[in-house]
Enzyme design. Structure first.
Site, PDB file in Angstrom:
ATOM      1  CE  LYS A 175      -1.896   2.986   2.627  1.00  0.00           C
ATOM      2  NZ  LYS A 175      -1.921   4.139   1.781  1.00  0.00           N
ATOM      3  CD  GLU A 250      13.110   1.520   9.434  1.00  0.00           C
ATOM      4  OE1 GLU A 250      13.552   2.372  10.014  1.00  0.00           O
ATOM      5  OE2 GLU A 250      14.133   0.535   9.349  1.00  0.00           O
ATOM      6  CB  CYS A 284      12.958   9.440   8.226  1.00  0.00           C
ATOM      7  SG  CYS A 284      13.875   8.556   7.339  1.00  0.00           S
ATOM      8  CD  GLU A 383       9.351  13.541  11.438  1.00  0.00           C
ATOM      9  OE1 GLU A 383       8.110  12.872  11.510  1.00  0.00           O
ATOM     10  OE2 GLU A 383      10.176  12.919  10.738  1.00  0.00           O
TER      11      GLU A 383
HETATM   12  P1  NAD Z   1       1.793   8.522   7.401  1.00  0.00           P
HETATM   13  O1  NAD Z   1       2.281   8.102   8.622  1.00  0.00           O
HETATM   14  O2  NAD Z   1       0.826  10.007   7.358  1.00  0.00           O
HETATM   15  O3  NAD Z   1       1.602   7.522   6.380  1.00  0.00           O
HETATM   16  C1  NAD Z   1       2.219   6.487   5.933  1.00  0.00           C
HETATM   17  C2  NAD Z   1       1.797   5.435   5.399  1.00  0.00           C
HETATM   18  O4  NAD Z   1       0.888   4.924   6.295  1.00  0.00           O
HETATM   19  C3  NAD Z   1       0.845   5.979   4.269  1.00  0.00           C
HETATM   20  O5  NAD Z   1       0.711   5.175   3.263  1.00  0.00           O
HETATM   21  C4  NAD Z   1      -0.586   6.067   4.872  1.00  0.00           C
HETATM   22  O6  NAD Z   1      -1.724   6.019   4.062  1.00  0.00           O
HETATM   23  C5  NAD Z   1      -0.590   4.928   5.796  1.00  0.00           C
HETATM   24  N1  NAD Z   1      -1.434   5.013   7.057  1.00  0.00           N
HETATM   25  C6  NAD Z   1      -1.618   5.768   7.766  1.00  0.00           C
HETATM   26  N2  NAD Z   1      -2.421   5.666   8.942  1.00  0.00           N
HETATM   27  C7  NAD Z   1      -2.682   4.281   8.645  1.00  0.00           C
HETATM   28  C8  NAD Z   1      -3.118   3.314   9.660  1.00  0.00           C
HETATM   29  N3  NAD Z   1      -3.927   3.589  10.843  1.00  0.00           N
HETATM   30  N4  NAD Z   1      -3.126   1.949   9.311  1.00  0.00           N
HETATM   31  C9  NAD Z   1      -2.255   1.715   8.246  1.00  0.00           C
HETATM   32  N5  NAD Z   1      -1.655   2.592   7.354  1.00  0.00           N
HETATM   33  C10 NAD Z   1      -1.790   3.734   7.614  1.00  0.00           C
HETATM   34  O7  NAD Z   1       3.410   9.410   6.943  1.00  0.00           O
HETATM   35  P2  NAD Z   1       3.703  10.150   5.892  1.00  0.00           P
HETATM   36  O8  NAD Z   1       3.339  11.534   6.025  1.00  0.00           O
HETATM   37  O9  NAD Z   1       3.289   9.369   4.600  1.00  0.00           O
HETATM   38  O10 NAD Z   1       5.336  10.252   5.788  1.00  0.00           O
HETATM   39  C11 NAD Z   1       6.048  11.043   6.554  1.00  0.00           C
HETATM   40  C12 NAD Z   1       6.603  10.288   7.914  1.00  0.00           C
HETATM   41  O11 NAD Z   1       7.410   9.311   7.714  1.00  0.00           O
HETATM   42  C13 NAD Z   1       7.544  11.080   8.751  1.00  0.00           C
HETATM   43  O12 NAD Z   1       7.298  10.890  10.172  1.00  0.00           O
HETATM   44  C14 NAD Z   1       8.616  10.403   8.410  1.00  0.00           C
HETATM   45  O13 NAD Z   1       9.894  10.669   9.245  1.00  0.00           O
HETATM   46  C15 NAD Z   1       8.653   9.064   8.101  1.00  0.00           C
HETATM   47  N6  NAD Z   1       9.514   8.254   7.602  1.00  0.00           N
HETATM   48  C16 NAD Z   1      10.476   7.462   8.158  1.00  0.00           C
HETATM   49  C17 NAD Z   1      11.414   6.668   7.487  1.00  0.00           C
HETATM   50  C18 NAD Z   1      12.123   5.568   8.144  1.00  0.00           C
HETATM   51  O14 NAD Z   1      12.956   5.016   7.519  1.00  0.00           O
HETATM   52  N7  NAD Z   1      12.322   6.001   9.285  1.00  0.00           N
HETATM   53  C19 NAD Z   1      11.471   7.094   6.011  1.00  0.00           C
HETATM   54  C20 NAD Z   1      10.799   7.998   5.476  1.00  0.00           C
HETATM   55  C21 NAD Z   1       9.667   8.558   6.271  1.00  0.00           C
END
Ligand code: NAD
Length: 492
Positions: A175, A250, A284, A383
């Site tokens: 997804k 992550e 991130c 963040e």
């Molecule tokens: P997000 O958590 O809003 O969404 C990430 C994914 O999770 C999306 O596909 C979203 O549709 C899905 N999602 C959201 N709620 C969910 C739920 N309840 N159940 C299942 N899936 C769900 O994050 P974002 O805005 O897309 O990305 C930014 C975040 O990602 C930042 O916090 C960043 O630090 C983090 N990030 C971490 C890494 C790492 O490797 N640690 C790498 C890149 C980004």
């Protein structure tokens, strides 16, 4: 408007409900295509396809060596299609073509690396002390893996899950983020071209609530490999706990870049500026807190400010551009709110607050530096995921370490110093999944990556991580000619 479809059981399909959702080009600030707005029905079909594929002889009886060959072919196909895939990512998330091309050209290394590892995961014959028992271990795949990714580097984040997971013999339902799904859908074509059986990899687009949540809760999903925010990660971890599902999370960060007075200050300033302003801070591992020794405080801020001011902001497709727009409207609004909140809290701009500094039209935010920030403030703790740097002074090493660790996150940390003894003390004391010394933002297929505290659970990349997609089975075989002894005592 161009439409891209889900991939389920090897077929391109729209959502079962027939609904679509737009995808935004953040540079033009206009929708450029549509992807399926899927729901639980699509999730169920995709998990069923992945499960059928997992059990099918075409996949389950394939030797690890043959799986490795498919992964190697997939890596080669990504190299051949790097330019096209990178352009799709830029269209969807506004990151620089330069940066996405570098990622796309590096991604095959993960597929080639795990291709080589596919047939090197070995169980063992154990030196059991019972002479009449033969004991051995084997490593088996988990089953259906749900890979849920963020929008900032869709294919790199996916690769970190898919390459070890397929090498281990699992099947996948992916997804992608609702804000940047297209490159993943386009990439999925290469899976079939590489020769993977239908259903081994499925892609379902949609929101976190409509697709992510039912996918996480599906009883036939064995593992969730997730990259995203700590809030979504927490919800996923709770849901996964109901069925004791394996998770890799992550999550976010508020990474400190710590500059001591004895550092190579030119290199440190460049590292600090790129650590927070590359990708407009949407990584991130963004070094969003600059911890700065008081003796060089003003002069070093001036160096970083001068570098930040010279950043060329504009069209992400232009190879000369150094910073593009933010990825989507909701995120742009969030970053603006964080800046306004910081101002309201009394934070002092060293750079920023100038609407004329960015091109009009796209979702641009000027590189922003706040000085004299308290490490307790919201600005230093939350963040932001944008080009916003919080500068915090410190007097000595102990204070630097204390401030660095005073964060709920622990994903990355940078240390800039020439003192090797200090390097050892700092790298040992920092609560962080990765520590970079006199460098920043270096990652590799060879090196485990992940966070501590609220930055996540588990690691991605590196040799051992293939086992995070496997489970160990222990087999005891009794080869005795004697009748069993007392059956009511345990065989210890
Ligand atoms: P997000 O958590 O809003 O969404 C990430 C994914 O999770 C999306 O596909 C979203 O549709 C899905 N999602 C959201 N709620 C969910 C739920 N309840 N159940 C299942 N899936 C769900 O994050 P974002 O805005 O897309 O990305 C930014 C975040 O990602 C930042 O916090 C960043 O630090 C983090 N990030 C971490 C890494 C790492 O490797 N640690 C790498 C890149 C980004």
């Amino acid at each position: 408007m161009q439409r891209f479809m889900n991939l389920i059981a090897g077929k391109r399909v729209p959502s079962a409900s027939g609904k679509w959702m737009p995808s935004l080009d953040p540079f033009r600030n206009e929708n450029w295509c549509e992807v399926p707005d899927s729901d639980e029905a699509d999730v169920n079909a995709a998990v069923q396809a992945a499960r059928t594929a997992f059990e099918s002889p075409a996949w389950s009886a394939m030797t690890p060596t043959a799986r490795g060959a498919l992964l190697r072919r997939l890596g080669d196909l990504i190299t051949e299609n790097a330019q096209r895939l990178a352009e799709l990512e830029v269209r969807d998330n506004g990151k620089l073509l330069n940066e996405m091309l570098i990622q796309l050209r590096a991604i095959p290394q993960w597929f080639h690396y795990y291709a080589g590892l596919a047939d090197k995961v070995e169980g063992g014959v154990l030196p059991a002390y019972k002479p009449d028992h033969f004991v051995y271990t084997t490593w088996e795949p988990l089953g259906v893996v749900a890979a849920i990714t963020a929008w900032n580097s869709p294919l790199l984040l996916l690769t970190w899950k898919l390459a070890p997971g397929l090498a281990a013999g699992n099947t996948f339902v992916i997804k992608p983020s609702e804000f940047a799904s297209v490159s993943t859908l386009a990439f999925a074509d290469l899976i079939a071209e590489a020769g993977f059986p239908d259903g081994v990899v499925n892609v379902v687009c949609g929101t976190g609530l409509a697709v992510g949540a039912p996918l996480v809760g599906h009883p036939d999903v064995a593992k969730i490999a997730f990259t995203g925010s700590d809030n979504a990660g927490r919800a996923i971890n709770h849901a996964a706990a109901d069925d004791f599902k394996n998770v890799t999370l992550e999550l976010g960060g508020k990474s400190p870049n710590i500059v001591f007075e004895d550092a190579d200050l030119d290199a440190a300033a460049a590292g600090v500026a790129s650590g927070i302003f590359a990708a407009a801070g949407q990584t991130c591992i963004a070094g969003s807190r600059l911890l700065l020794q008081r003796s060089i405080y003003d002069s070093f801020i001036e160096r970083v400010r001068a570098l930040a001011e010279s950043i060329k902001i504009g069209d992400p497709m232009d190879p000369d551009t150094q910073m593009g727009p933010l990825a989507n409207t909701a995120h742009y609004g969030k970053v603006q709110t964080c800046i306004e909140d910081a101002e309201r809290e009394g934070a002092v701009f060293a750079l920023g607050n100038n609407p004329d500094a960015v091109p009009s039209g796209g979702l641009f935010v000027q590189p922003t530096i706040f000085r004299d920030v308290s490490n307790d403030s919201q600005l230093a703790q939350r963040e932001i995921f944008g080009p916003v740097l919080a500068v915090i002074p410190f007097d000595d090493e102990d204070e630097a370490l204390k401030l660095a660790n005073q964060s709920k996150y622990g994903l990355g940390a940078g240390v800039w110093t020439q003192d090797m003894a200090r390097v050892f003390r700092m790298t040992k004391g920092l609560q962080s999944g990765t520590v970079w010394v006199n460098t920043y933002r270096a990652v590799s297929h060879l090196a485990p990556f992940g966070g501590v505290k609220h930055s996540g659970i588990g690691r991605e990349s590196g040799q051992e991580m293939i086992k995070s997609y496997m489970q160990c089975k222990t087999v005891w075989i009794n080869n005795s000619k004697e009748a069993p002894g007392n059956p009511f005592v345990m065989r210890l």
